[in-house]
Design a protein around this motif. Sequence first.
Motif, short mmCIF file in Angstrom:
data_model
loop_
_atom_site.label_atom_id
_atom_site.label_comp_id
_atom_site.label_asym_id
_atom_site.label_seq_id
_atom_site.Cartn_x
_atom_site.Cartn_y
_atom_site.Cartn_z
N SER A 31 -17.92 12.56 34.04
CA SER A 31 -16.17 13.60 33.63
C SER A 31 -16.03 14.44 35.02
O SER A 31 -15.95 15.68 33.95
CB SER A 31 -17.16 13.67 32.39
N ARG A 50 -14.82 17.91 33.59
CA ARG A 50 -15.88 19.09 32.50
C ARG A 50 -16.31 19.86 34.02
O ARG A 50 -17.10 21.14 33.80
CB ARG A 50 -16.80 18.32 32.06
N ALA A 51 -16.36 19.51 35.34
CA ALA A 51 -17.32 19.87 36.71
C ALA A 51 -17.21 21.60 36.10
O ALA A 51 -18.25 21.73 36.85
CB ALA A 51 -16.47 20.34 37.88
N ASN A 65 -18.44 22.96 33.56
CA ASN A 65 -19.76 22.99 33.00
C ASN A 65 -20.76 23.60 33.53
O ASN A 65 -21.30 24.74 32.66
CB ASN A 65 -19.65 22.18 31.33
N THR A 66 -20.40 22.96 34.73
CA THR A 66 -22.45 23.91 35.47
C THR A 66 -21.82 25.27 35.81
O THR A 66 -22.81 26.32 36.14
CB THR A 66 -21.62 23.21 36.90
N ILE A 79 -19.42 27.69 33.62
CA ILE A 79 -19.26 28.57 32.96
C ILE A 79 -20.99 28.38 31.66
O ILE A 79 -21.31 29.47 31.49
CB ILE A 79 -18.23 27.91 31.34
N THR A 80 -21.61 27.34 32.11
CA THR A 80 -23.09 27.24 31.27
C THR A 80 -24.00 26.97 31.65
O THR A 80 -24.64 25.65 32.00
CB THR A 80 -22.32 26.73 29.73
N HIS A 96 -26.79 25.48 33.91
CA HIS A 96 -28.63 25.73 33.12
C HIS A 96 -29.19 26.05 34.10
O HIS A 96 -29.35 25.68 35.01
CB HIS A 96 -28.75 23.54 32.91
N THR A 125 -32.65 25.99 35.44
CA THR A 125 -33.43 24.73 36.24
C THR A 125 -33.02 23.99 36.94
O THR A 125 -33.69 23.55 37.95
CB THR A 125 -34.69 24.47 34.89
N SER A 126 -31.42 23.88 36.75
CA SER A 126 -31.31 22.31 37.60
C SER A 126 -31.26 23.08 38.33
O SER A 126 -30.08 24.46 39.20
CB SER A 126 -29.99 21.83 37.22
N ALA A 127 -30.70 21.89 39.82
CA ALA A 127 -30.28 22.78 41.32
C ALA A 127 -29.00 22.77 41.08
O ALA A 127 -28.51 23.63 41.86
CB ALA A 127 -31.47 21.48 42.48
N ILE A 128 -28.73 21.38 40.70
CA ILE A 128 -26.61 20.74 41.25
C ILE A 128 -26.65 22.40 40.22
O ILE A 128 -25.04 22.51 40.97
CB ILE A 128 -26.78 19.60 40.18
N ALA A 129 -26.91 22.94 39.39
CA ALA A 129 -26.20 24.04 38.89
C ALA A 129 -25.70 25.04 39.87
O ALA A 129 -25.01 25.56 39.46
CB ALA A 129 -26.52 24.66 37.55
N GLN A 162 -34.83 19.33 32.95
CA GLN A 162 -34.59 19.98 33.30
C GLN A 162 -34.36 20.28 34.63
O GLN A 162 -33.58 21.04 34.82
CB GLN A 162 -36.08 19.87 34.35
N VAL A 163 -33.11 18.84 34.67
CA VAL A 163 -31.88 18.98 36.30
C VAL A 163 -30.72 19.03 35.70
O VAL A 163 -29.69 18.55 36.38
CB VAL A 163 -32.94 17.43 36.72
N PRO A 199 -27.55 20.01 35.09
CA PRO A 199 -26.83 21.08 35.34
C PRO A 199 -26.20 21.80 34.23
O PRO A 199 -25.46 23.13 34.77
CB PRO A 199 -26.03 20.94 36.35
N THR A 200 -25.72 21.19 33.37
CA THR A 200 -25.08 22.32 32.02
C THR A 200 -25.89 22.51 30.90
O THR A 200 -25.07 23.04 30.00
CB THR A 200 -24.04 21.10 31.93
N ILE A 258 -21.53 15.88 32.39
CA ILE A 258 -20.16 15.28 33.42
C ILE A 258 -20.96 14.18 33.94
O ILE A 258 -19.30 14.12 34.61
CB ILE A 258 -20.49 16.97 34.89
N GLY A 290 -18.16 8.19 30.21
CA GLY A 290 -17.59 8.77 31.63
C GLY A 290 -19.28 9.95 31.23
O GLY A 290 -19.13 10.74 32.10
#
Lengths: 404, 283
Positions: A89, A92-93, A95-96, A98-99, A101, A103-107, B166-167, B169-170, B189, B210
């Motif tokens: 999706s 919604r990219a 979202n990473t 805007i909010t 998270h 604990t996430s490496a991708i955030a 944990q992982v 991202p949103t 996402i 998706g």
Amino acid sequence: MESESFLGHLVEVAPYTGYVYPNETIIPWTVLIVVYPYLTGLVAGAFTVSSLYHVFGMERFKPVGQFALLTALAFMIFVPLPLLLHLGSPQRAFNTMITPHVTSAIAVFGFFASFYVILLVLEIWFMFRPYFVQQAQHSSGLAGRLWHLASLGSDDVSPKAMRYDEKCIFYLAVIGIPAAHGLHGYVGFVFGSLKSREWWSSDLMPVVFLFSAVISGVALLIVLYVLSCGLRRIAVDLKCLKGLAYVLWGFAMFTLVLEGLEFANVIYKGREGIEMIVEYVTGPLLVPFFILQFSIGAVIPLLVLTYMIWRGTTGRALIVGVTVSALLVLFSVWMMRWNVVIGGQEIAKTGKGLLTYQMVIFHREGLVTAVSLVVGPLFLLWGMVRLLPPWGHKSAPLAESGAP
Amino acid sequence: MTKKTKLSSVARRSFLRGLGRAATYTGALMYGGRLDAVRNAAAKSNESTAATESFPTADYDWTKHRWGFGVDATKCIGCLRCVEACKIENNVPNDAHHFNTWVERYVYLEGETKPRIDSQHDPVNIAASGTQSKYRFANRYKDAKVEKAFFVPKLCNQCTHPACVQVCPTGATFQTKDGVVLIDETYCIGCQYCVQACPYGARYLDAKKGVTKKCYWCYHRITKGLQPACVEACPVGARVFGNLLDKQSPISLFIRNNRVQVLRPESGNAPNVYYVGIDKEVS
């Protein structure tokens, strides 16, 4: 079969041997996730070379100092694309960001990448400001106005202003070193921090990614610099080229040792699922890993470079030898990314089976897209170099900054 | 001149003092206001989630539940009714590559030390059922000498320390107060980092939507007092479900009356599906 229509949506249904979890039969991360760390690695490496000149004052890298920065920017602009194309999706990219998270490496990616792009643009702007001013003065009409706009109306090129710019460039370059390497070290963390896959779960992963990033960026600069000299019909600055070869040699040595250590650790610890890993590396991974990545991509260029440094090779032989080594290193790093990203997913989480990733040619996540994303930055760079010739002297007084 | 300067400095000082006071008052007001807001929110949540527009139903209080799942592998007959019920109940993509729950078959043949493992997605089993949307285990060992064989139902473990959460991202995937890990399909996402992080292979991407999906123990049913669809469909009672906070619930009794184990405890995820009757090859 009623599900046939749905299968049309699937990117890859991977054939497998042994036992794999039912949901594993579709490989989650495709070739685009190989492209992503490859591009960030090239950026980090190119930036390293520019820092060697701008921060550490290594004059021999002057001919590529500015070019390295443009290269870093051209590739950096393309870095988010493989990720966006991969998302289920993509709308919604953000979202990473805007909010996020925490604990996430991708955030972290959005913030790291944005910060780094801004930093690169700023550094390039300071570097080319005298050029903007000069162009604004020498062109009239719309072009002149655009050049004036590019300088943001800051047309003071007095020695005092230039000293100020120099300082800014220096500080930006200093901040850029941890930024570029952080950006890439974090990519290694994305993989290394996952405990679900033995092939990825390694503390060394971020470091291995970082070192291989540096060698890929240096190798890219070597190839592009030699190519650009050919196109501009000027002689290659051998001192610069040899310097790049030294950097490549040093970092390639580190990379090889680190990769060897990582592999040795996995095998030596021999934790659960090791039988499958051994079966994998001695089977499907034998050619991509030992032959392509290690032998052809790492050992041969190291031997060639060592020989040339030892014999003091110079002239055309040096150019050919270093360029070929650089091309091999570029290939090796690509194979390393492939063997990590795809390899990790080909070993089933069950520890009892192996999957085979099958790349689709025409697909949003297919081969054509992947190739376009790797080649695309080169076209962008070509355009950037036409607009902002990086071959002149770095933010030198106007009188000196002539065309090559 | 001096007088003027003095005057202006006095005025400046009093202005600054006034500014400081104003800032203090504003700060205090804002702080008080925020405290009120926090207090209100706390009161509301204490009233039980019923009073608010709480998730997911009006008369469900997620602080009074801690869900747990039990699997008695000695009872499972591998009929795969659970898998089919789940596919229908949860709109799981109707093919052999996406499952919220699945059943594994472990067969030890005479003279072999390693089990032969398959699940309903195996091409041989799909050929036996004739379609990717109906499941059965092919009778592939009928001519072999079987020494030991058993079935193991698998599903999301709703881990206490979920690596997938944990992982993310949103924050689209999150843990509820009653222990179930959910996915907000309007916020995911589709990066599939959670798919990679799950050591149990419980997650998959729904390519049409998706977004990532997985088993959530039929949260829409359990919060209404019903059983998960797979538990309901199981003809032999191999799947046990209930509230761990209720000492007389089926799951509490299951854990108390059996020596239970979990899958991959070394992952540190602290899974919440408790198994009876599996052996060392199951992971």
